[in-house]
Structure formats: structure tokens, C-alpha cells
Design a protein around this motif. Sequence first.
Motif, PDB file in Angstrom:
ATOM      1  N   HIS A   6      -0.784  -0.692  -3.471  1.00 45.48           N
ATOM      2  CA  HIS A   6      -2.137  -1.064  -3.054  1.00 45.48           C
ATOM      3  C   HIS A   6      -2.515  -0.292  -1.779  1.00 45.48           C
ATOM      4  O   HIS A   6      -1.634   0.141  -1.022  1.00 45.48           O
ATOM      5  N   ILE A   7      -3.833  -0.172  -1.561  1.00 47.40           N
ATOM      6  CA  ILE A   7      -4.360   0.490  -0.362  1.00 47.40           C
ATOM      7  C   ILE A   7      -5.486  -0.393   0.181  1.00 47.40           C
ATOM      8  O   ILE A   7      -6.250  -0.953  -0.609  1.00 47.40           O
ATOM      9  N   GLN A   8      -5.567  -0.509   1.512  1.00 50.07           N
ATOM     10  CA  GLN A   8      -6.717  -1.215   2.098  1.00 50.07           C
ATOM     11  C   GLN A   8      -7.187  -0.487   3.344  1.00 50.07           C
ATOM     12  O   GLN A   8      -6.402   0.161   4.039  1.00 50.07           O
ATOM     13  N   SER A   9      -8.477  -0.592   3.605  1.00 54.45           N
ATOM     14  CA  SER A   9      -9.026  -0.034   4.838  1.00 54.45           C
ATOM     15  C   SER A   9     -10.416  -0.627   5.068  1.00 54.45           C
ATOM     16  O   SER A   9     -10.786  -1.607   4.420  1.00 54.45           O
ATOM     17  N   HIS A  10     -11.153  -0.037   6.017  1.00 53.00           N
ATOM     18  CA  HIS A  10     -12.536  -0.435   6.282  1.00 53.00           C
ATOM     19  C   HIS A  10     -13.452   0.728   5.922  1.00 53.00           C
ATOM     20  O   HIS A  10     -13.059   1.891   6.061  1.00 53.00           O
ATOM     21  N   ILE A  11     -14.671   0.403   5.532  1.00 56.31           N
ATOM     22  CA  ILE A  11     -15.638   1.469   5.240  1.00 56.31           C
ATOM     23  C   ILE A  11     -17.051   1.020   5.604  1.00 56.31           C
ATOM     24  O   ILE A  11     -17.429  -0.137   5.384  1.00 56.31           O
ATOM     25  N   SER A  12     -17.796   1.931   6.230  1.00 54.79           N
ATOM     26  CA  SER A  12     -19.240   1.785   6.380  1.00 54.79           C
ATOM     27  C   SER A  12     -19.664   0.392   6.837  1.00 54.79           C
ATOM     28  O   SER A  12     -20.518  -0.239   6.235  1.00 54.79           O
ATOM     29  N   GLU A  13     -19.070  -0.009   7.968  1.00 56.83           N
ATOM     30  CA  GLU A  13     -19.305  -1.368   8.470  1.00 56.83           C
ATOM     31  C   GLU A  13     -20.462  -1.401   9.453  1.00 56.83           C
ATOM     32  O   GLU A  13     -21.244  -2.358   9.487  1.00 56.83           O
ATOM     33  N   ASN A  14     -20.554  -0.295  10.236  1.00 53.70           N
ATOM     34  CA  ASN A  14     -21.434  -0.310  11.409  1.00 53.70           C
ATOM     35  C   ASN A  14     -22.082   1.077  11.542  1.00 53.70           C
ATOM     36  O   ASN A  14     -21.438   2.091  11.231  1.00 53.70           O
ATOM     37  N   VAL A  15     -23.318   1.110  12.015  1.00 58.02           N
ATOM     38  CA  VAL A  15     -24.084   2.368  12.054  1.00 58.02           C
ATOM     39  C   VAL A  15     -23.411   3.438  12.919  1.00 58.02           C
ATOM     40  O   VAL A  15     -23.314   4.607  12.520  1.00 58.02           O
ATOM     41  N   ASP A  16     -22.917   3.039  14.101  1.00 59.70           N
ATOM     42  CA  ASP A  16     -22.284   4.027  14.992  1.00 59.70           C
ATOM     43  C   ASP A  16     -21.019   4.609  14.361  1.00 59.70           C
ATOM     44  O   ASP A  16     -20.719   5.799  14.498  1.00 59.70           O
ATOM     45  N   GLU A  17     -20.286   3.736  13.692  1.00 60.26           N
ATOM     46  CA  GLU A  17     -19.048   4.163  13.009  1.00 60.26           C
ATOM     47  C   GLU A  17     -19.378   5.214  11.939  1.00 60.26           C
ATOM     48  O   GLU A  17     -18.730   6.273  11.865  1.00 60.26           O
ATOM     49  N   PRO A  77      -2.972 -10.862  13.050  1.00 62.07           N
ATOM     50  CA  PRO A  77      -2.789 -10.962  14.511  1.00 62.07           C
ATOM     51  C   PRO A  77      -4.062 -11.438  15.218  1.00 62.07           C
ATOM     52  O   PRO A  77      -3.995 -12.085  16.258  1.00 62.07           O
ATOM     53  N   GLN A  78      -5.212 -11.107  14.633  1.00 64.88           N
ATOM     54  CA  GLN A  78      -6.471 -11.465  15.286  1.00 64.88           C
ATOM     55  C   GLN A  78      -6.748 -12.972  15.220  1.00 64.88           C
ATOM     56  O   GLN A  78      -7.640 -13.473  15.900  1.00 64.88           O
ATOM     57  N   TYR A  79      -5.968 -13.686  14.410  1.00 67.66           N
ATOM     58  CA  TYR A  79      -6.134 -15.142  14.378  1.00 67.66           C
ATOM     59  C   TYR A  79      -5.902 -15.747  15.761  1.00 67.66           C
ATOM     60  O   TYR A  79      -6.454 -16.796  16.097  1.00 67.66           O
ATOM     61  N   SER A  80      -5.121 -15.029  16.595  1.00 66.44           N
ATOM     62  CA  SER A  80      -4.820 -15.552  17.936  1.00 66.44           C
ATOM     63  C   SER A  80      -6.086 -15.698  18.782  1.00 66.44           C
ATOM     64  O   SER A  80      -6.097 -16.493  19.717  1.00 66.44           O
ATOM     65  N   TYR A  81      -7.128 -14.933  18.497  1.00 60.75           N
ATOM     66  CA  TYR A  81      -8.368 -15.105  19.290  1.00 60.75           C
ATOM     67  C   TYR A  81      -9.581 -15.425  18.418  1.00 60.75           C
ATOM     68  O   TYR A  81     -10.732 -15.265  18.857  1.00 60.75           O
ATOM     69  N   ALA A  82      -9.331 -15.928  17.216  1.00 61.20           N
ATOM     70  CA  ALA A  82     -10.447 -16.305  16.331  1.00 61.20           C
ATOM     71  C   ALA A  82     -11.318 -17.354  17.007  1.00 61.20           C
ATOM     72  O   ALA A  82     -10.807 -18.284  17.627  1.00 61.20           O
ATOM     73  N   GLY A  83     -12.617 -17.168  16.888  1.00 61.06           N
ATOM     74  CA  GLY A  83     -13.547 -18.116  17.496  1.00 61.06           C
ATOM     75  C   GLY A  83     -13.972 -17.716  18.891  1.00 61.06           C
ATOM     76  O   GLY A  83     -14.720 -18.432  19.554  1.00 61.06           O
ATOM     77  N   THR A  84     -13.497 -16.550  19.341  1.00 58.54           N
ATOM     78  CA  THR A  84     -13.905 -16.049  20.660  1.00 58.54           C
ATOM     79  C   THR A  84     -14.251 -14.559  20.527  1.00 58.54           C
ATOM     80  O   THR A  84     -14.060 -13.968  19.464  1.00 58.54           O
ATOM     81  N   ALA A  85     -14.737 -13.982  21.615  1.00 59.38           N
ATOM     82  CA  ALA A  85     -14.920 -12.531  21.715  1.00 59.38           C
ATOM     83  C   ALA A  85     -15.891 -11.993  20.659  1.00 59.38           C
ATOM     84  O   ALA A  85     -15.615 -10.998  19.997  1.00 59.38           O
ATOM     85  N   LEU A  86     -17.032 -12.651  20.542  1.00 56.42           N
ATOM     86  CA  LEU A  86     -17.978 -12.253  19.497  1.00 56.42           C
ATOM     87  C   LEU A  86     -19.258 -11.680  20.094  1.00 56.42           C
ATOM     88  O   LEU A  86     -20.329 -11.768  19.501  1.00 56.42           O
ATOM     89  N   ASP A  87     -19.120 -11.076  21.277  1.00 56.40           N
ATOM     90  CA  ASP A  87     -20.319 -10.646  22.000  1.00 56.40           C
ATOM     91  C   ASP A  87     -20.529  -9.138  22.012  1.00 56.40           C
ATOM     92  O   ASP A  87     -21.408  -8.649  22.710  1.00 56.40           O
ATOM     93  N   LEU A  88     -19.729  -8.401  21.250  1.00 57.36           N
ATOM     94  CA  LEU A  88     -19.864  -6.936  21.290  1.00 57.36           C
ATOM     95  C   LEU A  88     -19.936  -6.354  19.892  1.00 57.36           C
ATOM     96  O   LEU A  88     -19.371  -6.918  18.953  1.00 57.36           O
ATOM     97  N   PRO A  89     -20.581  -5.186  19.755  1.00 58.27           N
ATOM     98  CA  PRO A  89     -20.555  -4.507  18.457  1.00 58.27           C
ATOM     99  C   PRO A  89     -19.171  -3.906  18.193  1.00 58.27           C
ATOM    100  O   PRO A  89     -18.362  -3.743  19.115  1.00 58.27           O
ATOM    101  N   LEU A  90     -18.934  -3.555  16.926  1.00 56.96           N
ATOM    102  CA  LEU A  90     -17.609  -3.188  16.429  1.00 56.96           C
ATOM    103  C   LEU A  90     -16.759  -2.310  17.358  1.00 56.96           C
ATOM    104  O   LEU A  90     -15.644  -2.688  17.727  1.00 56.96           O
ATOM    105  N   LEU A  91     -17.272  -1.128  17.730  1.00 55.96           N
ATOM    106  CA  LEU A  91     -16.387  -0.173  18.402  1.00 55.96           C
ATOM    107  C   LEU A  91     -16.007  -0.659  19.808  1.00 55.96           C
ATOM    108  O   LEU A  91     -14.856  -0.510  20.241  1.00 55.96           O
ATOM    109  N   ASP A  92     -16.952  -1.283  20.508  1.00 53.08           N
ATOM    110  CA  ASP A  92     -16.637  -1.860  21.825  1.00 53.08           C
ATOM    111  C   ASP A  92     -15.719  -3.058  21.667  1.00 53.08           C
ATOM    112  O   ASP A  92     -14.805  -3.282  22.484  1.00 53.08           O
ATOM    113  N   TRP A  93     -15.974  -3.830  20.629  1.00 56.64           N
ATOM    114  CA  TRP A  93     -15.148  -5.034  20.344  1.00 56.64           C
ATOM    115  C   TRP A  93     -13.690  -4.636  20.088  1.00 56.64           C
ATOM    116  O   TRP A  93     -12.768  -5.265  20.606  1.00 56.64           O
TER     117      TRP A  93
END
Length: 449
Positions: free
Chosen positions: A237-248, A87-103
Motif C-alpha cells: 500500500h501507499i499513502q500520502s497527501h495531495i492538493s490540500e491547500n492553495v500554497d502547497e 502521533p498528532q493525537y497528542s495535541y488533537a483539539g488544539t493548535a487550529l489557528d494556522l494554515p497548513l504549511l505554518d501549522w
Amino acid sequence: MANTHVASARKRVFRGTLIHATKEEAVQVLEDALLGVNADGTIAFTGEGKELDRLCKEFAYSPSAVTHLEKHEFFMPGMVDTHIHAPQYSYAGTALDLPLLDWLNKYTFPVESRFKDKSFAQKVYTQVVRRTLRNGTTTACYFATIHTDSSLLLGHIADKLGQRALVGKVCMDRNNSVKHYKETIQESLKETRRFIAELLEKKYALVKPVVTPRFVLSCSGALLGQLGQLAKNNNLHIQSHISENVDEVKIVKELFPDSDSYTDVYHKHNLLTNKTVMAHGCYLSDEELALFRETGASLSHCPNSNISLCSGFLNVRNVLNHKVKLGLGTDVAGGYSASMLDAVRRALDTSKLLTIKDTEHETLTFEEVFRLATLGGSQALSLDDQIGNFEVGKDFDALRVNVMVPGGPIDLFQHEEPKIILEKFLNLGDDRNIVEVYVAGRNVVPSAE
Ligand code: GUN
Ligand code: ZN
């Protein structure tokens, strides 16, 4: 069964240069080679050009079924995108000005909430599958959204356009800024069960479900535990995110004070298996990497996203030294490019950056990164018995690359060796050079549509 009418067209022989990775060699070049494809899309044989008559006879191929590659062409295995948000392909190439949690709060959740609308999903999902196929992604491991029906639609589109895919309906039952983009634990489990059952019922040859807790911050412990159980009971199968960002990482510690680490939270909820792939892992300790190794879980390295969201750097050399399975991911739209060639380049850049910071660091070679984009990705998704290279018996997932395509981005000045041609393609090439794409022997680019 899907696409059986085209199956007989898959039986053919190619003659030319093959380049792939094996366990022993990051880049193996086979010049004037033969590769035979069975009607079911698996690789029947490989051999030397001079064996053409014998092999055609032995495997009952008509010599007229032989396709000769041009001088500046080669076949390489299709690339495996181990982590991409459709779904995020709809805005790929934009919105790259914030860190993970705010983004996530400002851009991602509001956009993903729109995928309740199936016609919007149809538009975006068709384009992301087309775009990634054209750029050489023969296998993609997708996050969709929390919406079951549009997630099923993504599976349908991947099947129709011929991409091999793992598709995940996203699960999230807490901590979300967008009121309507959240589930209760009961909804999340009920809809995940429905998603899995309905996707499996379709019996798509190449599209399978993947259990997808978004990340620890989005899921209660109870939801994580139930999803772990569900995956275990159905061998999924299982997928998720891990240890991407310091605040997270800091918030995970606060949410689960009794766990030893971020990795331990997933482990305690039965979410680390040999069919698990976790994206990022920039801040994992050596102990956590050891737990990945023990459980057989893998990592998806998403270098564009790691830089674009100022998240951090993954030390791939250290991951490889710990013998943890690792593939590359675009992580669209945290990563702005849907092309795995971009992931290859950003992986090399990140490795060089680590060498700039520490001259003792052993920089990754382009050969190693080529392996990560192909065989490594197949291992990370536990699909290496089916794809990843040109071993006999695997499916023929391949890119026909022409580095001298008219109007293309690459110039050659003398008779370059195949390895140099591969290096030029990885660093300078784009979809213009990917003249044909095959998935399980089916010619999916250019598409017949
Ligand atoms: N962590 C949780 N959700 C996401 C996401 O959509 N993108 C990235 N990069 N990290 C996440
Ligand atoms: Zn992601």
C-alpha cells in the motif's frame, strides 16, 4: 499467530437488525436477521430469523450460541478511518489557528520529533488506538513519524488491542523547519526497508505496512521514485497527501515545473496504484481525477481538517461522478476529532456548504455518507475483499449500536424505523452508543484488559 487462544470464542450467531451498505444500496436494512461468525472471524452465513434451526444445524452451531440483540440495537460494519496521524493525537483539539504549511512548521514537526522517545510513543499510541476503537474505527490507516522503532511499536499496539491497521513510517528528506526531524534519502530508504521487513516478520494477522512519503513538499524526486519502486516490488500500500491547500499546490508546481499537475508528480514516480490512498484532493482538476480513476488510486476525504486548517472543500459528488474510490478520514490532528462519526457529520456539512454556494450541487445524503464511512473506506484501502459490509466470507468487523443506552445522547419518542434510528445515531450518537466492537470476530470493546 496472534490471539489464537480466543479464536473459538468467535464462533457464534447473532440475531437482530443488521444495517450495512452494498454496491447497489447505500443503506440496506435486514430486520430479524441472523449472522453466523466462523471460528476464524469470517462471516459464515446471513439469513432470516425464521431460518435459525436450519442454519444452526447446517453450520453446526449450538442454538445456545445465539446472541439476541435488544429492540433498540443494531449491528453495522466497523468504520474505516482512511487517514489519521497517530502521533498528532497528542495535541488533537488544539493548535487550529494556522494554515497548513505554518501549522506543520509550528506545531506538527516539533511534536512528531518527540516520537524518537519510545516511552512517549507508547503512551500516545496506546491511547489513540483505544480511543479510535471505542469510537467505532475497526480499521485505521495510520501515519506514524520518521522513527522506525516507534512506528513498529504502533503496529504492535494495534495488533495487541485488536485494531486492523495499515501503519506507515513517514518519509521526508527536505524542506523542514525542525533540524532534527528530517532524514537523508539514504536513511529514509534504509529505515523504510527495515520498517517493512520487521513489521512483516511479526506476521500480525491484521496489521500491515504502508509506504508513506509525507507529501511532495517533504520529499525529493529521487526519494519519491525509490519509494514508488519499493512499493511496486513488494506489492505494498501507499499513502500520502495531495492538493490540500492553495500554497502547497503552488509550491509543487514550482518544484516540478515539468509535471502537468500535482497528481502527475506522483504518477511519474509510480506512486499511483490501486493500493494508493491520497488524503484531501480539494483542488484536483477533472483531468487529475481521471488519472486517479485510471490508476485505481483512491481519495481520503478529511472534512474536519479541510475546515479546521482553512484548507478548502472537497467536492465529493464530483469525485463520485468520476468513479474514483473514496473513503472518509479524521486526519487527526488537522482534524480535531478522532471519531469517524464526526467525519460523517463534517462530510455532510461540507456537502451542504457546497449546495449553499451552488444550488445545482447535489447534496450527499446520510445514506451515501454511511456508505463512505464503511464500504467506501474499505474500497479506498483496497480491503473490500475482506471488510466493509456483512457479505458472507468477509471478516466480521462490526459495531453493536444501542441508541437507547442509559444516560446516552439520543432520545426516541415513538417506534422509529431502523433507518431513522441509524440517522439519529450518525447525527447524535457517540461512543456511549457503541456498546461492543468486533474486529475479525474478536470482541475488542469493551476490552478484556
Ligand atoms: N501534509 C503534509 N503533512 C501533513 C499533515 O501532517 N497533516 C495534514 N493535514 N497535511 C499534511
Ligand atoms: Zn494528513
